[in-house]
Scaffold this motif. Structure first.
Motif, mmCIF file in Angstrom:
data_model
loop_
_atom_site.group_PDB
_atom_site.id
_atom_site.type_symbol
_atom_site.label_atom_id
_atom_site.label_comp_id
_atom_site.label_asym_id
_atom_site.label_seq_id
_atom_site.Cartn_x
_atom_site.Cartn_y
_atom_site.Cartn_z
ATOM 1 N N LEU A 160 -56.652 -7.052 5.947
ATOM 2 C CA LEU A 160 -57.035 -7.688 7.210
ATOM 3 C C LEU A 160 -58.492 -8.152 7.236
ATOM 4 C CD1 LEU A 160 -55.190 -5.284 9.693
ATOM 5 C CD2 LEU A 160 -54.630 -7.683 9.258
ATOM 6 N N GLN A 161 -59.269 -7.782 6.225
ATOM 7 C CA GLN A 161 -60.673 -8.196 6.204
ATOM 8 C C GLN A 161 -60.840 -9.642 5.728
ATOM 9 O OE1 GLN A 161 -62.775 -5.885 7.613
ATOM 10 N NE2 GLN A 161 -60.769 -4.886 7.790
ATOM 11 N N ARG A 162 -59.846 -10.171 5.066
ATOM 12 C CA ARG A 162 -59.966 -11.534 4.532
ATOM 13 C C ARG A 162 -59.972 -12.566 5.660
ATOM 14 N NH1 ARG A 162 -54.699 -11.454 1.033
ATOM 15 N NH2 ARG A 162 -54.069 -10.360 2.938
ATOM 16 N N PRO A 163 -60.743 -13.618 5.522
ATOM 17 C CA PRO A 163 -60.714 -14.670 6.552
ATOM 18 C C PRO A 163 -59.448 -15.521 6.436
ATOM 19 C CG PRO A 163 -62.237 -15.272 4.794
ATOM 20 C CD PRO A 163 -61.764 -13.888 4.488
ATOM 21 N N HIS A 211 -55.311 -13.428 15.247
ATOM 22 C CA HIS A 211 -56.759 -13.364 15.020
ATOM 23 C C HIS A 211 -57.367 -12.194 15.788
ATOM 24 C CE1 HIS A 211 -60.866 -14.595 14.294
ATOM 25 N NE2 HIS A 211 -61.097 -14.564 15.599
ATOM 26 N N ALA A 214 -56.501 -8.879 14.101
ATOM 27 C CA ALA A 214 -57.300 -8.671 12.887
ATOM 28 C C ALA A 214 -58.739 -8.316 13.225
ATOM 29 C CB ALA A 214 -57.239 -9.912 12.009
ATOM 30 N N GLU A 215 -59.274 -8.892 14.285
ATOM 31 C CA GLU A 215 -60.675 -8.653 14.649
ATOM 32 C C GLU A 215 -60.935 -7.190 14.994
ATOM 33 O OE1 GLU A 215 -63.643 -11.134 14.994
ATOM 34 O OE2 GLU A 215 -62.289 -11.314 13.275
ATOM 35 N N TYR A 217 -59.629 -4.637 13.558
ATOM 36 C CA TYR A 217 -59.734 -3.914 12.292
ATOM 37 C C TYR A 217 -60.913 -4.389 11.456
ATOM 38 C CZ TYR A 217 -55.397 -1.698 13.502
ATOM 39 O OH TYR A 217 -54.437 -0.948 14.138
ATOM 40 N N ARG A 218 -61.303 -5.635 11.613
ATOM 41 C CA ARG A 218 -62.514 -6.093 10.948
ATOM 42 C C ARG A 218 -63.727 -5.347 11.490
ATOM 43 N NH1 ARG A 218 -60.147 -12.183 11.323
ATOM 44 N NH2 ARG A 218 -59.029 -12.150 9.317
ATOM 45 N N TRP A 219 -63.744 -5.145 12.812
ATOM 46 C CA TRP A 219 -64.867 -4.405 13.374
ATOM 47 C C TRP A 219 -64.872 -2.967 12.862
ATOM 48 C CZ3 TRP A 219 -65.192 0.083 16.204
ATOM 49 C CH2 TRP A 219 -66.486 0.427 16.592
ATOM 50 N N VAL A 221 -63.788 -1.557 10.204
ATOM 51 C CA VAL A 221 -64.173 -1.399 8.796
ATOM 52 C C VAL A 221 -65.626 -1.799 8.587
ATOM 53 C CG1 VAL A 221 -63.768 -2.247 6.452
ATOM 54 C CG2 VAL A 221 -61.828 -1.620 7.900
ATOM 55 N N ARG A 222 -66.000 -2.969 9.043
ATOM 56 C CA ARG A 222 -67.337 -3.477 8.751
ATOM 57 C C ARG A 222 -68.425 -2.710 9.479
ATOM 58 N NH1 ARG A 222 -65.592 -9.911 9.077
ATOM 59 N NH2 ARG A 222 -63.904 -9.718 7.543
#
Length: 304
Positions: A160-163, A211, A214-215, A217-219, A221-222
């Motif tokens: 899920l980190q991939r754009p 989108h 995914a955001e 999970y992007r938050w 992790v990052r």
């Protein structure tokens, strides 16, 4: 077929309403009268995941409210605001818009992560919390760094980190969502049915939902490597004094039962943890009767 957010307004004994909260508009399905119990869904679902609990809670004398999180279902899908602090503010603002002063917050999966944050980030509105299929964020964070089996189970987080790629996977043909539902459910069960899997796939294909999903999970992790994530982790060390119920499926293959059983949750108040036999990750639907029984028993014992 063109899809729009009205597909999330599934008919039933509940009522659909929209409330303004924290600068956005949120959809809530509501059933029953009495003390408010707010239900937060997980990934890759929407409010409909709680349909069995809405009926049981309403019948037991509660006002059950299942909301679509920011970015999901029929709620607004703004480009930002998918960090946990904003999610907790969303939940508190929805509760105030519903007229609830202090409520029980029940979450599943990612909704459970948000529920765990409520006593610390929004204590004035949080009477008690229940988390299904998600241990305390600090417990999950530690296991994700130290337990190789949990790290392997987290492989979807890396994807899920991939754009752009996950958004495309989640919206084309519904295969991604249906595969996750089946892989994360108990191999011994019959859930999901083809109709249930299709409903969730169609809800994820709504404009901007993939989108938004995914955001989140992007938050998570990052932010582990950024000051906002460090501040969140530090804040979450605050002892939780409200009652806590934690339920977990014995066949959960994404948040492992061994992870859920790890000590380390900063809970200073009443705390119960139960393993639900024969169920995987999607407890509200895989084991509705067991979940309803545990939830109603716990709610009935909460201090007035």
């Amino acid at each position: 077929m063109s899809l729009d957010a009205s597909m999330a307004l599934i008919d039933g004994p509940w009522e659909h309403r929209f409330v303004a909260a924290n600068g956005a508009r949120f959809h809530v399905a509501e059933q029953g009268e009495g003390p408010v119990v707010l239900l937060l869904h997980g990934f890759p679902q929407f409010w409909w995941a709680w349909r069995h609990q809405l009926a049981a809670l309403a019948a037991a004398g509660y006002r059950a409210c299942a909301m679509d999180l920011r970015g999901y279902g029929a709620s607004d899908k703004p480009p930002r605001g998918y960090d946990t602090r904003t999610s907790a503010t969303d939940v508190a603002s929805v509760l105030r818009s519903l007229g609830g002063s202090r409520a029980v917050v029940v979450g599943h999966g990612w909704g459970g992560w948000i529920a765990w944050s409520m006593p610390t980030l929004q204590p004035t509105v949080t009477r008690a919390i229940a988390s299904l299929s998600m241990p305390h964020p600090l417990v999950f964070r530690k296991a994700s760094f130290t337990d190789p089996t949990q790290l392997r189970a987290n492989a979807y987080l890396g994807g899920l980190q991939r754009p752009f790629v996950p958004e495309r996977q989640m919206t084309v043909h519904g295969g991604y969502v249906q595969r996750l539902l089946r892989e994360w459910a108990s191999p011994e069960g019959i859930w999901p049915s083809p109709e249930e899997a299709r409903t969730y796939a169609e809800a994820m294909a709504l404009p901007f939902v993939a989108h938004s999903a995914a955001e989140y999970y992007r938050w998570v992790v990052r932010s582990q490597f950024r000051p906002d994530g460090w501040r969140f982790a530090a804040t979450m060390r605050t002892p939780i004094t409200v009652p806590v119920l934690q339920l977990h499926g014995e066949h959960d293959r994404v948040v492992l039962p061994s992870t859920a059983a790890e000590p380390g949750a900063p809970v200073a108040g009443p705390f119960e943890r139960h393993l639900v036999s024969g169920a995987g990750h999607f407890l509200p639907e895989e084991a509705p009767e067991a979940v309803n029984a545990q939830l109603l028993d716990w709610l009935g014992r909460l201090p007035r």
